[in-house]
Enzyme design. Structure first.
Site, PDB file in Angstrom:
ATOM      1  N   GLU A   1      59.877  41.051 -96.801  1.00 57.34           N
ATOM      2  CA  GLU A   1      60.240  39.840 -96.413  1.00 57.34           C
ATOM      3  C   GLU A   1      61.084  39.132 -96.983  1.00 57.34           C
ATOM      4  OE1 GLU A   1      55.963  38.234 -94.406  1.00 57.34           O
ATOM      5  OE2 GLU A   1      56.524  37.149 -96.082  1.00 57.34           O
TER       6      GLU A   1
ATOM      7  N   ASP B   1      58.113  24.872 -98.247  1.00 50.06           N
ATOM      8  CA  ASP B   1      57.491  25.720 -99.565  1.00 50.06           C
ATOM      9  C   ASP B   1      57.378  25.396-100.430  1.00 50.06           C
ATOM     10  OD1 ASP B   1      57.689  28.827 -99.111  1.00 50.06           O
ATOM     11  OD2 ASP B   1      59.738  27.644 -97.544  1.00 50.06           O
TER      12      ASP B   1
ATOM     13  N   TYR C   1      50.646  36.655 -89.719  1.00 51.76           N
ATOM     14  CA  TYR C   1      50.577  36.028 -91.530  1.00 51.76           C
ATOM     15  C   TYR C   1      50.084  35.152 -91.190  1.00 51.76           C
ATOM     16  CZ  TYR C   1      53.309  34.503 -95.357  1.00 51.76           C
ATOM     17  OH  TYR C   1      53.743  34.228 -96.581  1.00 51.76           O
TER      18      TYR C   1
END
Lengths: 275, 399
Positions: free
Chosen positions: A49, A60, A175
């Site tokens: 990734e 994030d 995911y």
């Protein structure tokens, strides 16, 4: 079969789980990324990734945000990320590359132009963090028409209806974000993961990778027992951050090898490996 | 009157708005959407909201005819909607009461907020104290330096102020950080967004809570001039005070809606915060809207003398109002805003917030071009006490 599907099929045939490391393209410098990609392959990566840096990476944590800031400061752009992937493809035809980033740089380039350029560069899948299924119909359609896999996220808070939504739009793998929080957080709930993964896999009909909060051989091994793939990001960025530039690639490869051994040997005791 | 029923059920205003967040937040936004929908039709909720607006905020806020200043400008008559007279000194409190009441209904004991100028932070800290909630406010460290008095106010009110050191250390970074907190603590935490931006249902909900401003104007203007104004003027950063006063006027024919963006050092310098005027559509902070961005889609740093306008995006409904032509958007520089600030002080005895000074400056530009029978309604969205240091510094004075 896409390169991602082929990868999962051959892993399954040998009873192994996928190792998916994440790095941010251009961190700590644009010229460092290709050697790091090689190091990830050397360390045992099955899929890579590759983060596309964005100025406002909302989902994030501080580690990946710092990586984004370093990369942007060095002039990294989506176009240059695609250039790096194209270069990587001239020497590696097997390891799938999934771009992971935010919607705005893609929309600035134009969705169709981006997908065509990504396909030309040899990208295999794209995960847009701020495209939930509700806003991703056009993205998924264009991606799949080009033979690329649109990758989606599910979270501990996701309802079963949402499993169905991502099953319809997504392909390649799914995911699963293993915790409530941002990337690099510490509180991984193994019991929740162990309980949810079989449910999700049954519903979505594709391999399920688990990420967010996996930091060492022990946590990777425990996740590998239930998931199809283990995703590690922030911990690798920290390795890059704490290494002299010349040694970063070697250290990342060494770190990843420890994880590889751990997830390939599920019968070994927890806590002894890769320490 | 024309019908106007936006957003659609997914939060879209034409191509703008929507829900662009990571999966982790989707269920929380769904929970919020359902709770807000239920509250809207609940008389008890309505009554609580209106009671606090009246007795705690001091609504309705008056409309004041700035007669002397209008006379000096020599043209249209300028009327000021006095949101500066609200408790805490700005329009921000209207929305905070609405969202805090919703948080209480939803059983969330902890509220978080982002703030730029500190006005929304102060308003959030205020309602958190009022309703007995834990309060954490994220604020860019640059803004903390610019707005020390508001930081102290929030602390007095019992809030924890968290400095944000990432990115440009201003409002957008505080917003990123607040989103991160919410993702992590979504079970017990309500995120009080201060402007008409963010993922659905925020732009709609904040607009609805702020619409009390325009609703009052619809009643008050006929009392003053026997009719509605020719134009309604408001400053636009994220755009909540502007949406609040614009929204009830959208279906009213003959009323121009004018949003004033911050031109900072000047549009040609590149150091400004005028996303509608100089930006391109993109996705940031949960919605699609006009953004100041470079050609690679990275969000660019903005500048305005007023921290509350210093934001690279804008509420998606403004993007729609611009494209549809129902509202027009203009710009005012730092210098022009400062000039208007001083003029309002000297000619009307009102110290306006630097944000609101942008709207006032545009009214002062427009008024002399119109006849004295024309009426301009300006949203004086906040008072300028918080800006004393900035203005003094610009005038070469140290406290």
């Amino acid at each position: 079969m896409s390169r991602i599907q082929t990868t999962f099929a051959s892993l399954q045939a040998t009873g192994r789980k996928a190792l998916i490391p994440f790095i941010t393209a251009g961190d700590p410098a644009p010229e460092a990324t290709l050697p790091l990609l090689r190091a990830l392959v050397d360390g045992g990566a099955d899929i890579i990734e590759l983060g596309v840096p964005f100025s406002d990476p909302m989902a994030d944590g501080p580690t990946i945000q710092r990586a984004s800031e370093r990369a942007l400061k060095q002039g990294m752009t989506l176009r240059r990320v695609l250039g790096i992937v194209a270069q990587f493809r001239t020497e590696n035809a097997d390891t799938p590359v999934v771009l992971m980033g935010y919607a705005n740089p893609i929309e600035a380039m134009g969705l169709e132009r981006f997908v065509a350029a990504a396909k030309d560069a040899g990208v295999d899948g794209v995960l847009v963090v701020d495209y939930p299924p509700e806003e991703a119909a056009a993205f998924a359609r264009v991606m799949r028409a080009a033979g690329l896999d649109p990758i989606f996220l599910l979270a501990p808070t996701s309802t079963e209806q949402r499993f169905a939504d991502v099953a319809e739009l997504g392909s390649g793998y799914l995911y699963y974000v293993s915790l409530k929080g941002v990337t690099g957080s510490a509180n991984l709930d193994f019991a929740d993961v162990a309980q949810r993964i079989p449910l999700i896999r049954a519903k979505v009909g594709m391999p399920v990778g688990v990420g967010f909060g996996i930091r060492d051989a022990e946590s990777a091994q425990r996740i590998a027992e239930v998931a199809d793939a283990v995703v590690i990001g922030s911990r690798i960025i920290e390795e890059i951050e704490n290494s002299p530039v010349a040694e970063a690639a070697a250290r990342v490869a060494a770190f990843l090898r420890g994880i590889r051994v751990a997830i390939d040997h599920p019968d070994h005791g927890h806590g002894e490996l890769g320490r | 009157m024309q019908r106007y029923e936006l957003p659609d059920s997914h939060g879209h205003f034409g191509p703008y708005g929507g829900i662009f967040v990571a999966e982790t937040l989707m269920p929380a936004l769904e929970e919020l959407r359902l709770a807000y929908e239920a509250a809207q039709t609940d008389d008890v909720f309505r009554a609580e909201f209106e009671y606090d607006l009246k007795h705690y905020v001091g609504r309705p806020s008056p409309i004041y005819h700035a007669k002397r200043w209008s006379g000096l400008l020599g043209g249209a008559q300028i009327y000021l909607k006095r949101e500066d007279l609200n408790h805490t000194g700005a329009h921000k409190i209207n929305n905070c009461i609405g969202q805090a009441l919703l948080a209480r209904r939803m059983g969330k004991p902890r509220v978080i907020a982002e703030t730029g100028a500190g006005q929304h932070g102060v308003a959030t800290a205020t309602v958190a104290a009022r309703y007995g909630m834990e309060c954490v406010v994220y604020m860019g460290s640059e803004d903390i330096k610019r707005q020390a008095a508001n930081v102290y106010r929030m602390k007095l009110l019992g809030a924890t102020v968290v400095p944000v050191e990432s990115g440009s250390k201003t409002l957008k970074d505080a917003l990123n950080e607040a989103m991160r907190d919410w993702v992590t603590n979504v079970g017990n935490t309500f995120y009080i967004i201060g402007t008409v931006a963010g993922p659905h249902p925020y732009p709609m909900m904040v607009r609805d809570f702020q619409a009390v401003i325009g609703d009052e104007c619809l009643r008050q203007m006929p009392e003053h001039v026997g009719r509605q104004p020719d134009a309604v003027i408001a400053c636009v950063g994220g755009g909540s005070n502007a949406m609040g006063i614009f929204y009830p006027y959208i279906p009213v024919d003959g009323v121009k809606l004018i949003g004033v963006e911050a031109a900072g050092y000047g549009m040609d310098t590149g150091h400004h915060a005028a996303s509608l005027t100089a930006g391109r559509p993109g996705v940031l902070h949960g919605n699609r809207t006009y953004l100041l961005q470079d050609e690679d889609g990275q969000i660019t740093e903005t500048h305005s003398v007023s921290a509350g306008l210093d934001y690279p995006g804008v509420g998606p409904e403004h993007a729609w109002l611009k494209d549809s032509g129902r509202a027009e958007y203009v710009t005012i520089t730092d210098d022009e805003a400062l000039q208007a600030f001083h003029n309002l002080c000297r000619y009307e005895g009102i110290i306006p917030a630097l944000e609101s000074s942008h709207a006032i400056a545009y009214a002062a530009k427009l008024a002399p071009t119109l006849g004295s029978d024309k009426v301009l309604l300006v949203n004086l969205s906040g008072r300028g006490d918080k800006d004393m240091h900035t203005v003094a510094e610009k005038s070469g004075i140290q406290f």
